[in-house]
Each structure stands twice: as structure tokens, then as C-alpha cells.
Write an enzyme that holds these catalytic residues in place. Structure first.
Site, PDB file in Angstrom:
ATOM      1  N   HIS A  24      -7.414   0.806  -6.422  1.00 19.08           N
ATOM      2  CA  HIS A  24      -7.619  -0.060  -5.250  1.00 19.08           C
ATOM      3  C   HIS A  24      -8.297  -1.341  -5.753  1.00 19.08           C
ATOM      4  CE1 HIS A  24      -7.886  -1.386  -1.263  1.00 19.08           C
ATOM      5  NE2 HIS A  24      -8.686  -0.489  -0.723  1.00 19.08           N
ATOM      6  N   CYS A  70     -16.677   1.789   0.775  1.00 13.51           N
ATOM      7  CA  CYS A  70     -15.455   0.980   0.991  1.00 13.51           C
ATOM      8  C   CYS A  70     -14.937   1.126   2.416  1.00 13.51           C
ATOM      9  CB  CYS A  70     -14.384   1.350  -0.023  1.00 13.51           C
ATOM     10  SG  CYS A  70     -13.967   3.104  -0.052  1.00 13.51           S
ATOM     11  N   ARG A 124       0.876  -1.190   0.000  1.00 20.87           N
ATOM     12  CA  ARG A 124       0.000   0.000   0.000  1.00 20.87           C
ATOM     13  C   ARG A 124       0.901   1.225   0.000  1.00 20.87           C
ATOM     14  NH1 ARG A 124      -5.416   1.469   3.375  1.00 20.87           N
ATOM     15  NH2 ARG A 124      -6.162  -0.013   1.817  1.00 20.87           N
ATOM     16  N   GLN A 159     -10.258  -3.857  -3.380  1.00 21.34           N
ATOM     17  CA  GLN A 159     -11.538  -3.371  -2.878  1.00 21.34           C
ATOM     18  C   GLN A 159     -12.640  -3.566  -3.920  1.00 21.34           C
ATOM     19  OE1 GLN A 159     -12.307  -1.762   0.328  1.00 21.34           O
ATOM     20  NE2 GLN A 159     -14.317  -2.322  -0.464  1.00 21.34           N
ATOM     21  N   ARG A 198     -13.810  -8.584   2.330  1.00 21.60           N
ATOM     22  CA  ARG A 198     -12.407  -8.339   1.989  1.00 21.60           C
ATOM     23  C   ARG A 198     -11.584  -9.593   2.296  1.00 21.60           C
ATOM     24  NH1 ARG A 198     -10.347  -3.243   1.669  1.00 21.60           N
ATOM     25  NH2 ARG A 198      -8.646  -4.363   0.659  1.00 21.60           N
TER      26      ARG A 198
HETATM   27  N1   CP Z   1     -11.395   0.021   2.419  1.00 22.20           N
HETATM   28  C1   CP Z   1     -10.115  -0.089   2.836  1.00 22.20           C
HETATM   29  O1   CP Z   1      -9.196  -0.332   2.063  1.00 22.20           O
HETATM   30  O2   CP Z   1      -9.963   0.059   4.171  1.00 22.20           O
HETATM   31  P1   CP Z   1      -8.572   0.243   4.940  1.00 22.20           P
HETATM   32  O3   CP Z   1      -8.004   1.576   4.493  1.00 22.20           O
HETATM   33  O4   CP Z   1      -8.941   0.214   6.386  1.00 22.20           O
HETATM   34  O5   CP Z   1      -7.661  -0.884   4.554  1.00 22.20           O
HETATM   35  N1  NVA Z   2      -9.914   6.826  -1.684  1.00 22.23           N
HETATM   36  C1  NVA Z   2      -9.611   6.357  -0.348  1.00 22.23           C
HETATM   37  C2  NVA Z   2      -9.876   4.891  -0.225  1.00 22.23           C
HETATM   38  C3  NVA Z   2      -9.728   4.355   1.175  1.00 22.23           C
HETATM   39  C4  NVA Z   2      -9.952   2.875   1.237  1.00 22.23           C
HETATM   40  C5  NVA Z   2      -8.163   6.687  -0.015  1.00 22.23           C
HETATM   41  O1  NVA Z   2      -7.298   6.527  -0.885  1.00 22.23           O
HETATM   42  O2  NVA Z   2      -7.901   7.129   1.110  1.00 22.23           O
END
Ligand code: CP
Ligand code: NVA
Length: 298
Positions: free
Chosen positions: A128, A257, A101, A131, A285
Site C-alpha cells: 500500500h 491507516c 486497487r 498510504q 492522503r
Molecule cells: N487507509 C486506506 O487505504 O483506507 P481506505 O481503504 O478507506 O481507502
Molecule cells: N491491510 C489492510 C489495509 C487497509 C487500508 C487491508 O488490506 O485491508
């Protein structure tokens, strides 16, 4: 060698494999027939916060027979400027797979190229993919095939979530509508690359009419905190609430999400009215991550 770096590059057949296996992993939790990660050690390398992605991958890797280590990017030499290429070559000689990430999409691509181990994008500024695979799995679990359906995304139409939705839409044959302020609409280049039926508009009411699912995400994505005050002004009104849900198809799903900011992208009452769907989505997830991991090593 398989990597999940972007939904743009994921073939339709692989979407179908992952969605099918997620169902099996959900049904057989606690009694999986195979341990596809037995003998393997995976690393999660995260430069941004996470609850769902981190916990679902850590749990999923363990339940598939693997070992897992969590590496906060700030705690390894990467955070002090060691190049991603060198980090990747070191880890590639020690471990069997990586879940990353970070900010730049190019970093997950570079890591995959240099590490030569299966690499999974656990969120970048651009996409993402894990997700959206989960979201589609959840939609299909609750409503059947997503092909031919209408999905409406409300909010920041230029961030990672809508981009992954865009690349899924053409491949799985559903209509995607994105309602976003002019400055936060997806780029023409992405829309052209994806193809499919994608409508982009500033008019969230028009976008919601007859939709099978209303979907939203935070107005301020990770890394954009400095723009928070300005974004909150611009996104004002781009909210899923009861009047908007009324415009959608009767029984339409509302998904998020997470994390959710009540009173911003969704109001508290609508969130609670659809909490069962939203937390099933969060639970899924885990099951979908297992299917992604299994796909990556098979
Ligand atoms: N939706 C999602 O990716 O959640 P987190 O940021 O908690 O991993
Ligand atoms: N668009 C958001 C998604 C979080 C799961 C971010 O990047 O923070």
C-alpha cells in the site's frame, strides 16, 4: 513513463520529491499554481472497498485539473473475466492514467506494462505505497525528519502495510520494528530484498520501548474475511493500548491507516486520545495523492 507500483522500486530521490510536494500541495490547497492534470482523464479501477483512497484520489485529480471516473471492477468486463492485459490496452488508448486497487500485485504490474499509461497502486495484497508515503509525510509534519527514528508496527506483519513500511525503512534510514505472531511475520525474502535496520519479534512490549511512533492496521485485511475468527484468536493481545504507549518515547505518535476496529488492534481510549494525529494522517492522503499524481505525470 512513471508508475507507482511498489515502494521497493521507488528511488529515494522520488520519495523526497513526493514528500516535499505534498507539503506544498497542503499549503496551497485551493490556490495551486499549476494544474498538472489539465486535459487528462484518469480512471480509478477498484476491486476492493475504499473510503480514503477513493475520495482522496477523486478529489485530488479534480483539484489538479483532471477528470476522473470510478470503475468498480465488478461493473466492467474485467469482473466477467476479460483479461487484465486487454482491459489495460483498451483503457490505455482512451485515458491518461489509472489508479488501481486489487488483490494480486501482478495485476497492477501487468496493467502498467500493457496500458502504457501512468499506473498507481492504490493497494494490493502485497503493498500500500500511497498510504506509507502519507504516513511518513504526517510523521515528518508533526515530528521532523524520520531518519534515525524508531517506528514500531504492531499486528499483521505479513500484510500490505508492513511490507510497504519495510521498503521505506532502508531508503529513508529509520529503524522499523515489527511485532507480530510467528505465523504473520514478513517473509525472509522481503527482509533480505529491503535491507536496512528491521527487527521482527513476537514481543510487542520490547518492540514498543523507546519508539517514536506506534502504528497498527486491521487484523483482518480485505480478502481475508474467511480467516477472521482464527485471526482474531491469533492476534489477541497485539493491541495498541495505554500500557503499550507508556513504553514508547514520551510524546510518541500513534498512527492507524484506518479503518479502525476498536477493541481489536487498538483500544477505544487510545484511539480517541490520538484521534487528532490519526485524522490528520487521513486528511494527508489527499495532499500526498496530489504529489504522487504530479510526480507521475512530470
Ligand atoms: N487507509 C486506506 O487505504 O483506507 P481506505 O481503504 O478507506 O481507502
Ligand atoms: N491491510 C489492510 C489495509 C487497509 C487500508 C487491508 O488490506 O485491508
Amino acid at each position: 513513463m512513471k508508475h507507482l507500483l511498489s515502494l521497493e522500486k521507488l528511488p529515494r530521490a522520488d520519495f523526497e520529491t513526493i514528500l516535499r510536494d505534498a507539503k506544498t500541495f497542503k499549503q496551497t490547497r485551493g490556490a495551486h499554481k499549476t494544474q498538472p492534470l489539465a486535459g487528462q482523464t484518469w480512471a480509478l479501477i477498484f476491486s476492493k472497498s475504499s473510503t480514503r483512497t477513493r475520495v482522496s484520489f477523486e478529489t485530488g485529480i479534480r483539484e489538479l485539473g483532471g477528470q476522473v471516473m470510478f470503475l468498480s471492477a465488478n461493473d466492467i468486463q474485467l469482473g466477467r473475466g476479460e483479461p487484465i492485459e486487454d482491459t489495460a490496452r483498451v483503457l490505455g488508448r482512451m485515458i491518461h492514467g489509472a489508479v488501481i486497487r486489487t488483490f494480486a500485485q501482478s495485476d497492477v504490474e501487468t496493467f502498467a506494462a500493457f496500458s502504457k499509461i501512468p499506473t498507481i497502486n492504490a493497494l494490493t495484497d502485497d503493498e500500500h505505497p500511497c498510504q506509507v508515503l502519507t504516513d511518513i509525510f504526517t510523521f515528518e509534519e508533526l515530528r521532523g525528519s524520520i531518519a534515525g527514528k524508531v517506528v514500531t508496527f504492531i499486528g499483521d506483519g505479513a500484510c500490505n502495510m508492513p511490507v510497504s513500511w519495510i521498503f521505506a525503512a532502508a531508503k529513508l534510514g529509520f529503524e522499523l520494528r515489527i511485532a507480530a505472531p510467528k505465523e504473520f511475520q514478513p517473509s525472509a525474502d522481503i527482509l533480505k530484498r529491503a535491507g536496512g535496520k528491521i527487527i521482527v519479534t513476537e514481543d510487542l512490549n520490547a518492540a514498543a520501548v523507546g519508539a517514536d511512533m506506534l502504528y497498527t492496521d486491521v487484523w483482518v485485511s480485505m480478502g481475508k474475511e474467511a480467516e477472521a475468527a482464527e485471526r482474531i484468536k491469533i492476534f489477541n493481545g497485539y493491541q495498541i493500548n495505554a500500557p503499550l504507549v507508556k513504553l514508547a518515547k514520551p510524546g510518541a505518535l500513534v498512527m492507524h491507516c484506518l479503518p479502525a476496529y476498536r477493541g481489536k488492534e487498538i483500544d477505544a481510549e487510545t484511539f480517541e486520545a490520538h484521534a487528532d494525529t490519526i485524522f490528520t494522517q487521513a486528511e494527508n492522503r489527499l495532499h500526498t495523492q496530489k504529489a504522487v499524481l504530479n510526480w507521475a505525470v512530470s
